[in-house]
Scaffold this motif. Structure first.
Motif, mmCIF file in Angstrom:
data_model
loop_
_atom_site.group_PDB
_atom_site.id
_atom_site.type_symbol
_atom_site.label_atom_id
_atom_site.label_comp_id
_atom_site.label_asym_id
_atom_site.label_seq_id
_atom_site.Cartn_x
_atom_site.Cartn_y
_atom_site.Cartn_z
ATOM 1 N N CYS A 30 10.486 -33.625 -77.969
ATOM 2 C CA CYS A 30 10.383 -34.787 -78.865
ATOM 3 C C CYS A 30 10.324 -36.074 -78.055
ATOM 4 C CB CYS A 30 11.537 -34.832 -79.857
ATOM 5 S SG CYS A 30 13.078 -35.456 -79.174
ATOM 6 N N CYS A 48 13.672 -32.566 -73.918
ATOM 7 C CA CYS A 48 13.212 -32.093 -75.221
ATOM 8 C C CYS A 48 11.785 -32.560 -75.413
ATOM 9 C CB CYS A 48 14.095 -32.648 -76.335
ATOM 10 S SG CYS A 48 13.529 -32.137 -77.966
ATOM 11 N N HIS A 90 18.068 -32.334 -81.411
ATOM 12 C CA HIS A 90 17.572 -31.013 -81.000
ATOM 13 C C HIS A 90 18.385 -30.484 -79.822
ATOM 14 C CE1 HIS A 90 13.830 -33.383 -82.261
ATOM 15 N NE2 HIS A 90 14.203 -32.681 -83.307
ATOM 16 N N CYS A 119 18.603 -36.682 -78.433
ATOM 17 C CA CYS A 119 18.211 -36.225 -79.759
ATOM 18 C C CYS A 119 19.119 -35.133 -80.270
ATOM 19 C CB CYS A 119 16.768 -35.722 -79.739
ATOM 20 S SG CYS A 119 16.553 -34.269 -78.699
HETATM 21 ZN ZN LIG Z 1 14.416 -33.636 -79.271
#
Ligand SMILES: [Zn+2]
Ligand SMILES: [Zn+2]
Lengths: 553, 102
Positions: free
Chosen positions: A174, A172, A181, A179
């Motif tokens: 991020c 990801c 997501h 996470c």
């Molecule tokens: Zn993420």
């Protein structure tokens, strides 16, 4: 499994995990080193690059380690991954059976509902389920190498789940080790394929939101008992802090409404006229929302009361757009920004493109200057406003917000812009009335209209209420009023109008946001076309006045 | 429509009274202000708004707990403001909107 993951690993996934710079440096380091001494077994690998030792103990980036002092991803590990992949690809080309060709697997659908929590953790999964229940969704795309999910709201992230390697190998942008997501993208893919997912949580308040609501009730009760005259600045500050906390507890609508009440209390304390008379309305707005959120079942849908709106962007193509206005703005909460508005003559809809920053985080950023330099798909704002453009490829939300994401393409529309009459005021008025009758406390969606002007009244400035107004009538005689605050960018708009009217100019067309205030039809103006003048005047951004505008005659 | 005008005037008077109670504070409101509230309540009774009158009774009940009086007043504020909004919408049709010169 480990080798399949390495074999199918693409550069984009490595760059998401590390970054493009490290990936480049890794490729250089790999070219300069001897990978003959590296070991690669069925479930582990090791190497020595630039005097540091790298190890891979299983599938996924989390199983990588390097003994160099860098924290997290380093260029050695990028070189390590690239080198291992290179070796597997070479083996496969030589017909070596050790590297099996990757099967078109869909690891995101494997296992039962609990496998998501096992891969991403309970907290991330819980958060993703909350998002899913509130209709936040990523845009999914299944490709040769795996599943890619683009999430814009409530946070921006791109997730990749490779076909080889399973959920453990998911990355990801991020860059967190695990996470929500990633969990959301897998949940969505499973939901779409009919695979089992954990039960969605009931749409309701979480404990922090509940606690804030209780605090808000106490604060309101204290305000009513002591009166505005009896509370001091510290009490008002408390209200302001609470407004921020409500926003953080995913209740942005209540936070914004409370912020409006707090602002009135501040105005009242410095004896700014009119504040006291507007207090009951502001107080009622907060109380109605807070009470609605605490009632079970809620009287209106949760996303509406909370103000969390689904904003998924859909791909659009071939849309003709005419620039109709540009605006610079600042919110009470300290967000500053600009918006550029377009009319799509083929459907009659309006679209907007905005950028904004928080004043506290980015005090140097000036929205007026940013507007003058901004580009959408490489085209500068004055050019966007000057002639028609066709959106060859772009993304827009259901309420007409354009995303400026990569891949947006615009071209200059050929030929003469088609004649495009102004909107008929009676139609939006009817819609506005219907919506308000259905829910008088609903914040009506911003309704953009372009109105032809018939009668023109005199501009009035009300110092007590700190606002200005200009009564107008449309050609069929329906009255409406241009109105704005005296302070800030709306005050700038007032001075632009004053100057034009004083010079004997007559508005022929106005573009802005329609609302009703105390039985009056009010238009918060964004741009004006003076009769006989070639261009549009963007009231809060007059320096863009050079733009000629598309003819709507 | 005289009934409409009566309702409008009563709502406006209520809003005005509530604004002054909020400025002074419910716990510090003096007798003249409270008497005005009772007069407004009597008018509401005549117009047939019994539920609103009960809210006001609770808000003005000096025997009741302060916090429940405050809550009743907040409910009343919400009721009056909502009614005024709906009244404003009722006047918001192209045929009945006031002329621009007004
Ligand atoms: Zn993420
Ligand atoms: Zn390293």
């Amino acid at each position: 499994m480990l080798q399949q993951w390495l074999y199918a690993l693409d550069d984009a996934a490595i760059a998401d995990w590390a970054n493009k710079g490290l990936l480049k440096r890794g490729a250089k380091a790999l070219a300069a080193c001897d990978s003959g001494q590296w070991t690669l077994a069925a479930d582990a690998a090791a190497a020595n690059i630039e005097g540091h030792t790298q190890r891979l103990g299983g599938v996924g980036f989390a199983a990588l380690a390097c003994d160099c002092p860098a924290f997290g991803p380093c260029h050695h590990l990028c070189a390590f991954l690239l080198g291992l992949r290179e070796r597997l690809v070479a083996q496969a080309a030589a017909g070596d059976a050790a590297a099996e060709p990757p099967a078109p697997a869909t690891p995101w659908l494997d296992g039962d509902a609990a496998s998501i929590e096992q891969a991403f953790g309970a907290a991330a999964t819980r958060r993703a389920l909350q998002w899913l229940a509130r209709s936040f969704e990523a845009e999914l795309e299944e490709g040769d190498t795996g599943l890619v999910g683009q999430l814009l709201d409530p946070e921006e992230a791109t997730v990749r789940v490779p076909r080889a390697g399973g959920l453990a190998a998911a990355t990801c942008t991020c860059k967190a080790a695990s996470c929500a997501h990633r969990a959301l993208v897998v949940l969505q893919a499973r939901q779409a394929a009919g695979s089992a997912i954990p039960q969605l949580p009931a749409l309701g308040l979480e404990a922090p939101a509940r606690a804030r609501l209780a605090q808000l009730e106490d604060w309101l009760v204290a305000l009513v008992l002591q009166g505005c005259a009896g509370v001091g600045p510290a009490f008002v500050d408390q209200g302001e802090a609470l407004a921020t906390e409500l926003r953080q507890a995913d209740l942005p609508r209540l936070g914004a409404t409370l912020q409006g009440l707090v602002q009135l209390l501040r105005d009242d304390q410095v004896r700014r006229g009119g504040a006291a008379e507007r207090l009951p309305d502001a107080l009622a707005a907060v109380w109605v929302l807070a009470r609605g959120l605490r009632r079970e079942p809620m009287p209106r849908p949760f996303p509406e009361l909370a103000g969390v709106h689904r904003r998924s962007y859909r791909r659009l193509g071939g849309l003709l757009l005419h620039g109709v206005g540009a605006e610079v703005w600042e919110t009470l909460a300290g967000q500053r920004g600009f918006s550029v508005y377009f009319h799509a003559p083929e459907s009659g809809r309006y679209f907007s493109w905005s950028e904004s920053r928080a004043r506290d985080l980015d005090p140097q950023w000036q929205p007026a200057a940013a507007l003058e330099q901004a580009r959408l798909a490489g085209i500068a704002v004055p050019a966007l406003l000057q002639r028609g453009h066709r959106l060859e490829c772009g993304w827009a939300s259901a309420d007409g917000r354009l995303s400026a994401r990569d891949g947006t393409r615009l071209s200059v529309a050929d030929g003469v812009a088609p004649a495009c009459p102004a909107d008929d005021l009676a139609t939006p008025l009817q819609g506005l009335g219907e919506r308000l009758r259905a829910d008088p406390w609903q914040r009506p969606p911003q309704q953009l209209v372009r109105l032809a002007v018939g009668a023109v009244g005199a501009l009035q400035v009300d110092r007590a209420l700190q606002r200005w107004s200009l009564p107008l009538g449309d050609p069929s005689g329906i009255p409406f009023t241009l109105r704005g605050e005296l302070a800030g960018f709306q005050g700038l708009a007032c001075r632009q109008l004053q100057a034009g009217l004083a010079a004997g100019r007559v508005p022929s067309e106005v573009f802005g946001r329609l609302s009703q205030q105390g039985g009056l039809v009010v238009l918060a103006p964004i741009s004006v076309r003076w009769a006989g003048a070639p261009g549009l005047l963007h009231l809060s951004a007059p320096r863009l006045a050079a733009s000629r505008g598309v003819s709507h005659a | 429509m005289p009934e409409q005008d009566n309702l409008q005037a009563w709502l406006d008077a209520g809003q005005h009274w509530l604004a002054r109670v909020q400025a002074a504070g419910l716990s510090c409101a003096g007798h003249p202000l409270l008497a005005e509230g009772h007069a407004w309540r009597a008018q509401g009774e005549l117009l047939g708004w019994a539920p609103v009158c009960r809210l006001l009774d609770l808000a003005l009940d000096e025997q009741a707990a302060l916090s429940s009086r405050a809550r009743a007043l907040l409910d009343l504020v919400a009721w009056v403001a909502t009614a005024r909004r709906l009244e404003a919408v009722a006047g918001l049709s192209p045929e009945t909107a006031p002329p621009a010169s007004r």
